[in-house]
Enzyme design. Structure first.
Site, PDB file in Angstrom:
ATOM      1  N   LYS A  85       0.934  -1.187   0.102  1.00 25.28           N
ATOM      2  CA  LYS A  85      -0.042  -0.220   0.022  1.00 25.28           C
ATOM      3  C   LYS A  85       0.939   1.435  -0.023  1.00 25.28           C
ATOM      4  O   LYS A  85       1.735   1.554   0.815  1.00 25.28           O
ATOM      5  CB  LYS A  85      -0.717  -0.088   1.031  1.00 25.28           C
TER       6      LYS A  85
ATOM      7  N   THR B 176      -8.633   8.287   8.004  1.00 26.71           N
ATOM      8  CA  THR B 176      -8.189   7.064   7.726  1.00 26.71           C
ATOM      9  C   THR B 176      -7.944   6.140   8.681  1.00 26.71           C
ATOM     10  O   THR B 176      -7.067   5.212   8.412  1.00 26.71           O
ATOM     11  CB  THR B 176      -6.906   7.628   6.991  1.00 26.71           C
TER      12      THR B 176
ATOM     13  N   GLY C 266      -8.185   2.686  10.471  1.00 30.27           N
ATOM     14  CA  GLY C 266      -8.442   1.414  10.196  1.00 30.27           C
ATOM     15  C   GLY C 266      -8.524   1.209   8.610  1.00 30.27           C
ATOM     16  O   GLY C 266      -9.043   0.208   8.449  1.00 30.27           O
ATOM     17  N   THR C 267      -7.658   1.847   8.077  1.00 28.95           N
ATOM     18  CA  THR C 267      -8.068   1.613   6.480  1.00 28.95           C
ATOM     19  C   THR C 267      -7.188   0.261   6.272  1.00 28.95           C
ATOM     20  O   THR C 267      -7.822  -0.618   5.319  1.00 28.95           O
ATOM     21  CB  THR C 267      -7.406   2.907   5.733  1.00 28.95           C
ATOM     22  N   GLY C 268      -6.043   0.059   6.954  1.00 25.37           N
ATOM     23  CA  GLY C 268      -5.573  -1.136   6.684  1.00 25.37           C
ATOM     24  C   GLY C 268      -6.168  -2.489   6.879  1.00 25.37           C
ATOM     25  O   GLY C 268      -6.383  -3.384   6.376  1.00 25.37           O
ATOM     26  N   CYS C 269      -7.083  -2.328   8.164  1.00 20.58           N
ATOM     27  CA  CYS C 269      -7.802  -3.443   8.540  1.00 20.58           C
ATOM     28  C   CYS C 269      -9.186  -3.647   7.671  1.00 20.58           C
ATOM     29  O   CYS C 269      -9.545  -4.724   7.274  1.00 20.58           O
ATOM     30  CB  CYS C 269      -8.483  -3.060   9.932  1.00 20.58           C
TER      31      CYS C 269
END
Length: 272
Positions: A174, A206, A208-211
């Protein structure tokens, strides 16, 4: 058939990241969400106040109880905390025939560390080679490789290849940390690489975008989409969740994305 998707991760009481975000993302993408907790955190949109890890035995019991009773169609791994939990999770999932999405959660959006530094090698050795797809951001990729953080797309390609060499079947690296007006993510398969482009949204929401991305990806894989298609759909879902996040009013720091933007379309449209 609605797929059953298991998230193994930590809890975020603010609801924007961790297990709470995973359940929302899995549900919004058409899966039945299950969860095995690895850690309790006291956090909000601004900072992590405290972390308490669940015992490895309890982590094992949760996973084994689910595997003994419920068909699991995909697994998403998030915050694992330390080496003992990583080794326990790897052992408990032994023999499970389902896609595994590994989101190597190391540092919270606030900068607080969520994975012990001495546990990085355990993650690299026990889980990375079993990942159907690894979804690190740039700091996490650098941490896994023991290198400086990539600062351009050429360096991202180099680090994605290096992560493939460590054993991951596929890498979705990412690029949100790049200082650019776009957010390019790199999908690296063994036979080719594909850039997934997307606009950068001017927002602080933004958290928690990865989760959210990893859970959407796990759900789409469980529904039978090939990895490239699942990655493109998951990125589009997260991009829309960020773009519509102004409909929410949660906290004073990095707010959450709008997981249910498509389902709550009337409310979202009214607030934009």
């Amino acid at each position: 058939m609605i797929p059953n998707v298991l998230s193994i991760a930590g809890s975020d009481p603010s609801g924007g990241a961790g297990i709470q975000a995973d359940i929302k993302s899995i549900s919004a993408n058409g899966g039945y969400a299950m969860a095995a907790l690895t850690a309790l955190t006291a956090q909000n949109t601004q900072t992590v106040h405290a972390v308490e890890l669940v015992s490895p035995d309890m982590v094992r019991h949760q996973i084994e109880a689910l595997c003994a009773d419920i068909r699991i169609d995909a697994v998403k791994l998030g915050m694992l905390g330390d080496a003992r939990i990583i080794e326990t999770v790897a052992d408990a999932l032994q023999g499970l025939d389902a896609p595994l999405v590994l989101d190597p959660v190391m540092v919270a959006k606030s900068g607080d560390r969520l994975l012990a530094e001495n546990a990085v090698s355990a993650l690299r050795n026990h889980l990375l080679p079993r990942a159907t797809i690894l979804t690190p951001n740039l700091p996490e990729a650098a941490d896994l490789l023991g290198e400086a953080e990539a600062s351009n797309q050429l360096q991202m390609e180099h680090q994605a290849r290096a992560l493939l060499d460590l054993g991951a079947q596929t890498v979705l690296l990412k690029g949100g940390h790049l200082s650019d007006k776009h957010c390019p993510d790199l999908l690296a398969l063994r036979e080719r690489m594909e850039w997934l482009e997307g606009p950068r949204v001017d927002t602080k929401n933004t958290h928690g975008t990865g989760c959210t991305l990893a859970s959407a990806l796990a759900t789409l894989l469980a529904k039978g989409h090939p990895v490239p298609e699942a990655a493109r759909r998951a990125k589009a879902y997260v991009s829309d969740a960020i773009a519509t996040s102004a409909a929410l009013d949660v906290g004073l720091g990095n707010g959450p994305t709008h997981h249910f933007h498509a389902l709550w379309s009337d409310q979202t449209a009214a607030s934009t």
